[in-house]
Design a protein around this motif. Sequence first.
Motif, PDB file in Angstrom:
ATOM      1  N   PRO A 202       0.802  -1.236   0.000  1.00 27.57           N
ATOM      2  CA  PRO A 202       0.000   0.000   0.000  1.00 27.57           C
ATOM      3  C   PRO A 202       0.831   1.280   0.000  1.00 27.57           C
ATOM      4  O   PRO A 202       0.475   2.248  -0.687  1.00 27.57           O
ATOM      5  CB  PRO A 202      -0.821  -0.123   1.290  1.00 27.57           C
ATOM      6  CG  PRO A 202      -0.873  -1.581   1.578  1.00 27.57           C
ATOM      7  CD  PRO A 202       0.419  -2.150   1.101  1.00 27.57           C
ATOM      8  N   TYR A 203       1.936   1.300   0.744  1.00 25.51           N
ATOM      9  CA  TYR A 203       2.713   2.538   0.843  1.00 25.51           C
ATOM     10  C   TYR A 203       3.406   2.854  -0.482  1.00 25.51           C
ATOM     11  O   TYR A 203       3.347   3.990  -0.971  1.00 25.51           O
ATOM     12  CB  TYR A 203       3.724   2.420   1.974  1.00 25.51           C
ATOM     13  CG  TYR A 203       4.503   3.689   2.246  1.00 25.51           C
ATOM     14  CD1 TYR A 203       3.858   4.907   2.401  1.00 25.51           C
ATOM     15  CD2 TYR A 203       5.886   3.652   2.369  1.00 25.51           C
ATOM     16  CE1 TYR A 203       4.566   6.072   2.669  1.00 25.51           C
ATOM     17  CE2 TYR A 203       6.613   4.808   2.642  1.00 25.51           C
ATOM     18  CZ  TYR A 203       5.954   6.019   2.783  1.00 25.51           C
ATOM     19  OH  TYR A 203       6.657   7.165   3.043  1.00 25.51           O
ATOM     20  N   ALA A 204       4.066   1.864  -1.086  1.00 20.79           N
ATOM     21  CA  ALA A 204       4.728   2.092  -2.373  1.00 20.79           C
ATOM     22  C   ALA A 204       3.714   2.518  -3.429  1.00 20.79           C
ATOM     23  O   ALA A 204       3.971   3.421  -4.244  1.00 20.79           O
ATOM     24  CB  ALA A 204       5.472   0.839  -2.822  1.00 20.79           C
ATOM     25  N   SER A 205       2.558   1.887  -3.414  1.00 18.13           N
ATOM     26  CA  SER A 205       1.522   2.232  -4.387  1.00 18.13           C
ATOM     27  C   SER A 205       1.079   3.680  -4.213  1.00 18.13           C
ATOM     28  O   SER A 205       0.919   4.427  -5.195  1.00 18.13           O
ATOM     29  CB  SER A 205       0.326   1.293  -4.223  1.00 18.13           C
ATOM     30  OG  SER A 205      -0.726   1.664  -5.090  1.00 18.13           O
ATOM     31  N   ALA A 206       0.898   4.102  -2.968  1.00 16.41           N
ATOM     32  CA  ALA A 206       0.465   5.478  -2.708  1.00 16.41           C
ATOM     33  C   ALA A 206       1.509   6.487  -3.173  1.00 16.41           C
ATOM     34  O   ALA A 206       1.175   7.503  -3.792  1.00 16.41           O
ATOM     35  CB  ALA A 206       0.187   5.653  -1.210  1.00 16.41           C
ATOM     36  N   LEU A 207       2.778   6.210  -2.893  1.00 22.28           N
ATOM     37  CA  LEU A 207       3.841   7.137  -3.300  1.00 22.28           C
ATOM     38  C   LEU A 207       3.943   7.217  -4.814  1.00 22.28           C
ATOM     39  O   LEU A 207       4.133   8.309  -5.377  1.00 22.28           O
ATOM     40  CB  LEU A 207       5.179   6.691  -2.707  1.00 22.28           C
ATOM     41  CG  LEU A 207       5.313   6.740  -1.180  1.00 22.28           C
ATOM     42  CD1 LEU A 207       6.701   6.278  -0.762  1.00 22.28           C
ATOM     43  CD2 LEU A 207       5.043   8.145  -0.642  1.00 22.28           C
ATOM     44  N   LEU A 208       3.817   6.093  -5.489  1.00 25.07           N
ATOM     45  CA  LEU A 208       3.968   6.082  -6.941  1.00 25.07           C
ATOM     46  C   LEU A 208       2.799   6.771  -7.648  1.00 25.07           C
ATOM     47  O   LEU A 208       2.948   7.241  -8.781  1.00 25.07           O
ATOM     48  CB  LEU A 208       4.115   4.646  -7.444  1.00 25.07           C
ATOM     49  CG  LEU A 208       5.436   3.954  -7.053  1.00 25.07           C
ATOM     50  CD1 LEU A 208       5.411   2.495  -7.482  1.00 25.07           C
ATOM     51  CD2 LEU A 208       6.621   4.667  -7.669  1.00 25.07           C
ATOM     52  N   LYS A 209       1.671   6.869  -6.980  1.00 23.26           N
ATOM     53  CA  LYS A 209       0.540   7.583  -7.581  1.00 23.26           C
ATOM     54  C   LYS A 209       0.762   9.089  -7.583  1.00 23.26           C
ATOM     55  O   LYS A 209       0.134   9.811  -8.372  1.00 23.26           O
ATOM     56  CB  LYS A 209      -0.753   7.237  -6.845  1.00 23.26           C
ATOM     57  CG  LYS A 209      -1.261   5.839  -7.135  1.00 23.26           C
ATOM     58  CD  LYS A 209      -2.581   5.563  -6.429  1.00 23.26           C
ATOM     59  CE  LYS A 209      -3.089   4.164  -6.746  1.00 23.26           C
ATOM     60  NZ  LYS A 209      -4.384   3.859  -6.079  1.00 23.26           N
TER      61      LYS A 209
ATOM     62  N   GLU B  90      -7.707   7.815  -0.395  1.00 28.76           N
ATOM     63  CA  GLU B  90      -6.548   6.924  -0.296  1.00 28.76           C
ATOM     64  C   GLU B  90      -5.504   7.478   0.670  1.00 28.76           C
ATOM     65  O   GLU B  90      -4.919   6.733   1.465  1.00 28.76           O
ATOM     66  CB  GLU B  90      -5.923   6.731  -1.682  1.00 28.76           C
ATOM     67  CG  GLU B  90      -6.763   5.921  -2.636  1.00 28.76           C
ATOM     68  CD  GLU B  90      -6.201   5.925  -4.052  1.00 28.76           C
ATOM     69  OE1 GLU B  90      -6.117   4.837  -4.653  1.00 28.76           O
ATOM     70  OE2 GLU B  90      -5.832   7.018  -4.551  1.00 28.76           O
ATOM     71  N   ARG B  91      -5.304   8.775   0.611  1.00 30.80           N
ATOM     72  CA  ARG B  91      -4.349   9.411   1.512  1.00 30.80           C
ATOM     73  C   ARG B  91      -4.786   9.211   2.971  1.00 30.80           C
ATOM     74  O   ARG B  91      -3.974   8.885   3.840  1.00 30.80           O
ATOM     75  CB  ARG B  91      -4.239  10.896   1.191  1.00 30.80           C
ATOM     76  CG  ARG B  91      -3.234  11.669   2.054  1.00 30.80           C
ATOM     77  CD  ARG B  91      -3.255  13.143   1.672  1.00 30.80           C
ATOM     78  NE  ARG B  91      -2.920  13.324   0.261  1.00 30.80           N
ATOM     79  CZ  ARG B  91      -1.680  13.432  -0.206  1.00 30.80           C
ATOM     80  NH1 ARG B  91      -0.666  13.405   0.633  1.00 30.80           N
ATOM     81  NH2 ARG B  91      -1.462  13.574  -1.497  1.00 30.80           N
ATOM     82  N   GLN B  92      -6.061   9.405   3.211  1.00 34.87           N
ATOM     83  CA  GLN B  92      -6.559   9.268   4.572  1.00 34.87           C
ATOM     84  C   GLN B  92      -6.457   7.829   5.068  1.00 34.87           C
ATOM     85  O   GLN B  92      -6.274   7.582   6.264  1.00 34.87           O
ATOM     86  CB  GLN B  92      -8.022   9.745   4.646  1.00 34.87           C
ATOM     87  CG  GLN B  92      -8.538   9.948   6.061  1.00 34.87           C
ATOM     88  CD  GLN B  92      -7.659  10.893   6.866  1.00 34.87           C
ATOM     89  OE1 GLN B  92      -7.260  11.953   6.382  1.00 34.87           O
ATOM     90  NE2 GLN B  92      -7.339  10.490   8.093  1.00 34.87           N
ATOM     91  N   ALA B  93      -6.557   6.871   4.161  1.00 31.23           N
ATOM     92  CA  ALA B  93      -6.433   5.470   4.554  1.00 31.23           C
ATOM     93  C   ALA B  93      -4.988   5.106   4.889  1.00 31.23           C
ATOM     94  O   ALA B  93      -4.731   4.246   5.745  1.00 31.23           O
ATOM     95  CB  ALA B  93      -6.951   4.571   3.421  1.00 31.23           C
ATOM     96  N   ILE B  94      -4.027   5.761   4.229  1.00 30.42           N
ATOM     97  CA  ILE B  94      -2.609   5.469   4.446  1.00 30.42           C
ATOM     98  C   ILE B  94      -2.102   6.084   5.753  1.00 30.42           C
ATOM     99  O   ILE B  94      -1.304   5.485   6.472  1.00 30.42           O
ATOM    100  CB  ILE B  94      -1.773   5.988   3.254  1.00 30.42           C
ATOM    101  CG1 ILE B  94      -1.969   5.099   2.032  1.00 30.42           C
ATOM    102  CG2 ILE B  94      -0.286   6.068   3.608  1.00 30.42           C
ATOM    103  CD1 ILE B  94      -1.356   3.719   2.170  1.00 30.42           C
TER     104      ILE B  94
END
Length: 506
Positions: A291-298, A306-310
């Motif tokens: 999840p973290y790598a996916s969020a950063l790559l977006k 999504e930000r709030q979930a991370i």
Amino acid sequence: MSLRLFACLAALAIAAPLAAQDKPDAKPDKADASDAAIPAPVRSVTRHSGTFGGTRIAYRAIAGDTYLKDKDGKPLASITSYSYIKDGPFDPNRPVTFLWNGGPGSGSLWLQMGAFGPKRVVIPSDARDDGAPPYPIVDNAESLLDVTDLVFIDPVGTGFSRALGKTDPKDYWGITKDAKSMAAFIRLWLNENGRWNAPKFIGGESYGTTRSAAVIKELEGSYTDVAINGIILISSILDFSQAADTPGNELGYVTNLPSMAATAWYHDKVANKPASVEAFVEEARQFAIGPYASALLKGNSLSAQERQAILPQLSRFTGVSQTYLAQADLRLSPSRFYKELLRDRGQVIGRLDTRYTGRDYDNAGETPDNDPSFYAIDGAYTAAMNQWSREGLKYSPDLTYSSIGGVRDWDWNIGEGPRGGSGYLNVAPWIGTALRENSGLRVFVGQGYYDFATPFFGAEYSLNRTGIPNDGRIVWKYYHAGHMMYVREDDLRKLSSDIRAFIRAR
């Protein structure tokens, strides 16, 4: 007779400058004078005994200079080394292990006086500073001398090693330049000691792992191979893209996260804290690579939902508030982490070993004033190395031992990569090549959970790439300390036992 001799010498003294004047462009040759002043190499041989790995060993210690020379035999540089060789009948099957530290401007004192040499300095295991001398220098029961002869090497610009005469020391300051000099030294040592057919291991700590990858390339990458049985990597840094804390590079945030989780766990900054650090860092690995790598790559495409979930997950793994992480756009740099994690306690944490804490001038800054895990140990190691070399080994040159920081303007260029491209500094493929081309080669990797100089997940990432065989020849071990895990007594014993088993399993 004396008068005639004096007259001849006087005539020669006059003739020399006259001869120089015959050449319009002649200048005083300071370089030649410097070369003429190069002394002969100095070595000291002493005899000792000790109990290592439970076995009583008598050994010979050779401390001193080995000169690297040009094709005409002129000395260019002096490499200082410390060889510990078991006494007794010659055993063709006895291994020899060549070890160095990192920096890249660090001498070998850390591994020699902290982990594997026959003597070591004792410092507190519980992440307290080493205080003031005298420091205990004791027989090292964890030395590897029961299973291998040991050679600790100080590259040019470290320890007592230096360029000679008119040689520019920068000729040796670079990834490839340094590796060539280390490989040259190893070949000379094998010549002098008759050990060409002995099992051979090389290894290092920190940048010393980078050096190990470059040296294996120099030793095994030509038609005059020096085949190696094992590479020992302690606190590895092979892929430098992870250390590039620069805007737009997301990889470091991913590979640093499990080390942040381990540190938060250690300092009791984790809600619902798991029973073991191993369990927590495994959770962090999965979150980081998923999840973290996916969020950063977006990037900017990451939705508010999504930000709030991370955020709450990231806060749990780092021990840092959601507010701070939101302000940092989910990207927590190591230097900010050192300052922020224990800000409420008025403390900063170490970089080399995040178990260590210190206090800055004030508590308002963004980054620490200094690294409490380095200034907590450096005095003891420097004192111990000088005491052992000068008094115990009777090698005492009229030089200052350079523990770290003695090189400048390091050449980081490694040329074109194995499949093209030169802008990406990653030496792990050289280890992959060596493993593919030497079926008898094995690799030991030791990592501390609390090391931020060379995070353990970064090492895992580096050696889990295409081209590096996944056939069980890479051995992984983990320790409950930081970069120099052997400062903790329990980890010193475990590290020694793990590497002893690795060497025996060749």
